[in-house]
Structures are given as structure tokens and as C-alpha cells.
Write a protein that holds these residues in place. Structure first.
Motif, PDB file in Angstrom:
ATOM      1  N   ARG A 188       3.760  -9.512   2.245  1.00  0.00           N
ATOM      2  CA  ARG A 188       3.937 -10.827   1.638  1.00  0.00           C
ATOM      3  C   ARG A 188       4.543 -11.760   2.695  1.00  0.00           C
ATOM      4  O   ARG A 188       5.693 -11.571   3.090  1.00  0.00           O
ATOM      5  CB  ARG A 188       4.841 -10.750   0.419  1.00  0.00           C
ATOM      6  CG  ARG A 188       4.280  -9.831  -0.669  1.00  0.00           C
ATOM      7  CD  ARG A 188       5.084  -9.871  -1.952  1.00  0.00           C
ATOM      8  NE  ARG A 188       4.702  -8.771  -2.825  1.00  0.00           N
ATOM      9  CZ  ARG A 188       3.600  -8.742  -3.577  1.00  0.00           C
ATOM     10  NH1 ARG A 188       2.772  -9.760  -3.562  1.00  0.00           N
ATOM     11  NH2 ARG A 188       3.331  -7.682  -4.336  1.00  0.00           N
ATOM     12  N   PRO A 189       3.783 -12.751   3.160  1.00  0.00           N
ATOM     13  CA  PRO A 189       4.295 -13.645   4.206  1.00  0.00           C
ATOM     14  C   PRO A 189       5.580 -14.343   3.776  1.00  0.00           C
ATOM     15  O   PRO A 189       5.713 -14.800   2.642  1.00  0.00           O
ATOM     16  CB  PRO A 189       3.163 -14.657   4.404  1.00  0.00           C
ATOM     17  CG  PRO A 189       1.935 -13.932   3.943  1.00  0.00           C
ATOM     18  CD  PRO A 189       2.399 -13.059   2.799  1.00  0.00           C
ATOM     19  N   ARG A 190       6.516 -14.415   4.696  1.00  0.00           N
ATOM     20  CA  ARG A 190       7.795 -15.088   4.419  1.00  0.00           C
ATOM     21  C   ARG A 190       7.601 -16.571   4.116  1.00  0.00           C
ATOM     22  O   ARG A 190       8.429 -17.173   3.445  1.00  0.00           O
ATOM     23  CB  ARG A 190       8.749 -14.923   5.595  1.00  0.00           C
ATOM     24  CG  ARG A 190       9.297 -13.527   5.737  1.00  0.00           C
ATOM     25  CD  ARG A 190      10.240 -13.474   6.939  1.00  0.00           C
ATOM     26  NE  ARG A 190      10.825 -12.161   7.099  1.00  0.00           N
ATOM     27  CZ  ARG A 190      12.028 -11.816   6.631  1.00  0.00           C
ATOM     28  NH1 ARG A 190      12.743 -12.683   5.952  1.00  0.00           N
ATOM     29  NH2 ARG A 190      12.488 -10.604   6.834  1.00  0.00           N
ATOM     30  N   ASP A 191       6.488 -17.149   4.597  1.00  0.00           N
ATOM     31  CA  ASP A 191       6.245 -18.574   4.352  1.00  0.00           C
ATOM     32  C   ASP A 191       5.661 -18.840   2.966  1.00  0.00           C
ATOM     33  O   ASP A 191       5.334 -19.975   2.626  1.00  0.00           O
ATOM     34  CB  ASP A 191       5.335 -19.170   5.425  1.00  0.00           C
ATOM     35  CG  ASP A 191       3.900 -18.638   5.384  1.00  0.00           C
ATOM     36  OD1 ASP A 191       3.535 -17.880   4.450  1.00  0.00           O
ATOM     37  OD2 ASP A 191       3.127 -18.981   6.299  1.00  0.00           O
ATOM     38  N   GLY A 192       5.516 -17.789   2.148  1.00  0.00           N
ATOM     39  CA  GLY A 192       5.026 -17.958   0.788  1.00  0.00           C
ATOM     40  C   GLY A 192       3.525 -17.894   0.638  1.00  0.00           C
ATOM     41  O   GLY A 192       3.004 -18.082  -0.456  1.00  0.00           O
ATOM     42  N   GLY A 193       2.818 -17.627   1.714  1.00  0.00           N
ATOM     43  CA  GLY A 193       1.367 -17.523   1.648  1.00  0.00           C
ATOM     44  C   GLY A 193       0.923 -16.306   0.849  1.00  0.00           C
ATOM     45  O   GLY A 193       1.740 -15.489   0.419  1.00  0.00           O
ATOM     46  N   PRO A 194      -0.390 -16.183   0.653  1.00  0.00           N
ATOM     47  CA  PRO A 194      -0.909 -15.045  -0.114  1.00  0.00           C
ATOM     48  C   PRO A 194      -0.749 -13.730   0.650  1.00  0.00           C
ATOM     49  O   PRO A 194      -0.638 -13.726   1.879  1.00  0.00           O
ATOM     50  CB  PRO A 194      -2.389 -15.392  -0.310  1.00  0.00           C
ATOM     51  CG  PRO A 194      -2.709 -16.298   0.824  1.00  0.00           C
ATOM     52  CD  PRO A 194      -1.445 -17.071   1.118  1.00  0.00           C
ATOM     53  N   PRO A 195      -0.745 -12.602  -0.060  1.00  0.00           N
ATOM     54  CA  PRO A 195      -0.632 -11.305   0.611  1.00  0.00           C
ATOM     55  C   PRO A 195      -1.728 -11.136   1.664  1.00  0.00           C
ATOM     56  O   PRO A 195      -2.854 -11.611   1.508  1.00  0.00           O
ATOM     57  CB  PRO A 195      -0.802 -10.300  -0.527  1.00  0.00           C
ATOM     58  CG  PRO A 195      -0.347 -11.038  -1.745  1.00  0.00           C
ATOM     59  CD  PRO A 195      -0.809 -12.456  -1.517  1.00  0.00           C
ATOM     60  N   ALA A 196      -1.362 -10.431   2.753  1.00  0.00           N
ATOM     61  CA  ALA A 196      -2.283 -10.220   3.864  1.00  0.00           C
ATOM     62  C   ALA A 196      -2.937  -8.848   3.817  1.00  0.00           C
ATOM     63  O   ALA A 196      -3.967  -8.636   4.445  1.00  0.00           O
ATOM     64  CB  ALA A 196      -1.543 -10.391   5.186  1.00  0.00           C
ATOM     65  N   GLY A 197      -2.321  -7.911   3.101  1.00  0.00           N
ATOM     66  CA  GLY A 197      -2.825  -6.546   3.057  1.00  0.00           C
ATOM     67  C   GLY A 197      -1.713  -5.599   2.654  1.00  0.00           C
ATOM     68  O   GLY A 197      -0.766  -6.008   1.981  1.00  0.00           O
ATOM     69  N   TYR A 198      -1.818  -4.363   3.118  1.00  0.00           N
ATOM     70  CA  TYR A 198      -0.768  -3.397   2.811  1.00  0.00           C
ATOM     71  C   TYR A 198      -0.564  -2.447   3.984  1.00  0.00           C
ATOM     72  O   TYR A 198      -1.419  -2.291   4.853  1.00  0.00           O
ATOM     73  CB  TYR A 198      -1.085  -2.598   1.538  1.00  0.00           C
ATOM     74  CG  TYR A 198      -2.194  -1.579   1.714  1.00  0.00           C
ATOM     75  CD1 TYR A 198      -1.917  -0.302   2.193  1.00  0.00           C
ATOM     76  CD2 TYR A 198      -3.512  -1.899   1.418  1.00  0.00           C
ATOM     77  CE1 TYR A 198      -2.943   0.622   2.379  1.00  0.00           C
ATOM     78  CE2 TYR A 198      -4.530  -0.985   1.595  1.00  0.00           C
ATOM     79  CZ  TYR A 198      -4.237   0.276   2.075  1.00  0.00           C
ATOM     80  OH  TYR A 198      -5.248   1.193   2.272  1.00  0.00           O
ATOM     81  N   ALA A 199       0.606  -1.822   3.998  1.00  0.00           N
ATOM     82  CA  ALA A 199       0.913  -0.707   4.895  1.00  0.00           C
ATOM     83  C   ALA A 199       1.569   0.339   4.009  1.00  0.00           C
ATOM     84  O   ALA A 199       2.317   0.000   3.085  1.00  0.00           O
ATOM     85  CB  ALA A 199       1.844  -1.138   6.022  1.00  0.00           C
ATOM     86  N   ALA A 200       1.266   1.603   4.266  1.00  0.00           N
ATOM     87  CA  ALA A 200       1.709   2.633   3.329  1.00  0.00           C
ATOM     88  C   ALA A 200       1.999   3.952   4.028  1.00  0.00           C
ATOM     89  O   ALA A 200       1.477   4.232   5.105  1.00  0.00           O
ATOM     90  CB  ALA A 200       0.625   2.851   2.269  1.00  0.00           C
TER      91      ALA A 200
END
Length: 171
Positions: free
Chosen positions: A67-79
Motif C-alpha cells: 500500500r503506497p504511503r502516498d495513498g495510491g492504489p495497491p501495487a501488488g503483494y509480497a508474501a
């Protein structure tokens, strides 16, 4: 062996990494559909979210949304998942939406998630990557410390098994 759970939230320079939420189903369905293995519906993505919540509840590992700190939409995931590994020796996984690729996001998030996984007391983490997946292979190279252990073949081709070991110091 008992491992500490990974935290519910992690942070990097550009992202807050949080557990998946029910509201993530739409963009996750879009992400999974970009794999080219068929259409994934939001309902199917909800099932995946429920599965990750169970993995986190039962074993303290799972997926984090970038979740970008600038409030943008999610970019993906890491798991950190069982994947082709085990609960004791799990697998690092990461995946980004097409518009988020090529910016170092996967490396940044994977580095953070990998550190949190080793902080649980685990000493070995796997990453399995198909030999054609050059971007994912570059992420592992940038992370450092991974070595190729072996290659296997399945119906979809060759899978290269990478492993990273970090010995923990007992108190």
C-alpha cells in the motif's frame, strides 16, 4: 519447532505492507488474471484472501499488500507462504500489477518481508522461479544471499529452486 508470528504490518520507504483485506478482492482478481492462466473473479480472490488469513492464523506467515504511503492504489503483494516449501522452510513470493513493475517495488517489499520471516526464527527461506521469469530472477539477485539449489520440471516447464539461509543466534 515453534516460530514467532510475523507482524501484521511492515513498512518500507515507499509502502505500508498490511495483511490482505476483503476490499482487496477486485484488484487481486485483476492481478491474478494478468498471469494468463484464466480469468480470476473477485469471489475467487476472496477465497485466496480467506486462505491467506488461515495461513497467518495457523502459522504466522502470509501475504502483505503493498500500500503506497502516498495513498495510491495497491501495487501488488509480497508474501511468505508454504508454496513449494514447508511451514518450517517457507517460500518467498511476490507479484505486482503490470503498471507497478520495473520500479524496484518487488525488491523493496521482498527485502522487508524476508527480514521479518527470518526474525521469526526460521533459518531457511526458499524462492522458486521459472527460468523464463527474468524480472523475478533479478529481484532475487538484488536481494542477495540466494543461491540456486536445484531445478525441477513440471507440466509448465523448468522451476529453479533458490534458497537463502540465515543462522539465528540463540540467547
Amino acid at each position: 519447532m515453534t516460530f514467532a508470528p510475523m507482524p501484521d504490518q511492515l513498512a518500507t520507504e515507499r509502502f505500508l505492507l498490511t495483511r490482505e483485506r476483503a476490499t482487496d478482492a477486485d484488484w487481486l482478481a485483476e492481478l491474478f488474471t494478468t498471469r494468463g492462466t484464466g480469468v480470476v473473479t473477485p469471489a475467487m480472490a476472496q477465497e485466496r484472501i480467506a486462505g491467506m488469513h488461515a495461513l497467518t492464523r495457523d502459522h504466522g506467515i502470509g501475504a502483505y499488500v503493498l500500500r503506497p504511503r502516498d495513498g495510491g492504489p495497491p501495487a501488488g503483494y509480497a508474501a511468505i507462504v508454504v508454496g513449494r516449501g514447508t511451514v518450517e522452510e517457507p517460500e518467498l513470493a511476490y507479484e505486482l500489477l503490470p503498471e507497478a513493475r520495473g520500479r524496484g517495488y518487488a525488491t523493496e517489499a521482498a527485502r522487508c518481508v524476508l527480514g521479518a520471516a527470518f526474525a521469526t526464527g526460521r533459518e531457511r527461506i526458499w524462492a522458486t522461479v521459472r527460468t523464463w521469469n527474468t524480472p523475478s530472477l533479478r529481484v532475487l539477485e538484488k536481494l542477495g544471499g540466494f543461491r540456486v539449489d536445484r531445478e525441477t520440471t513440471d507440466d509448465d516447464g523448468v522451476v529453479r529452486w533458490h534458497v537463502r539461509e540465515e543462522r539465528t543466534v540463540s540467547p
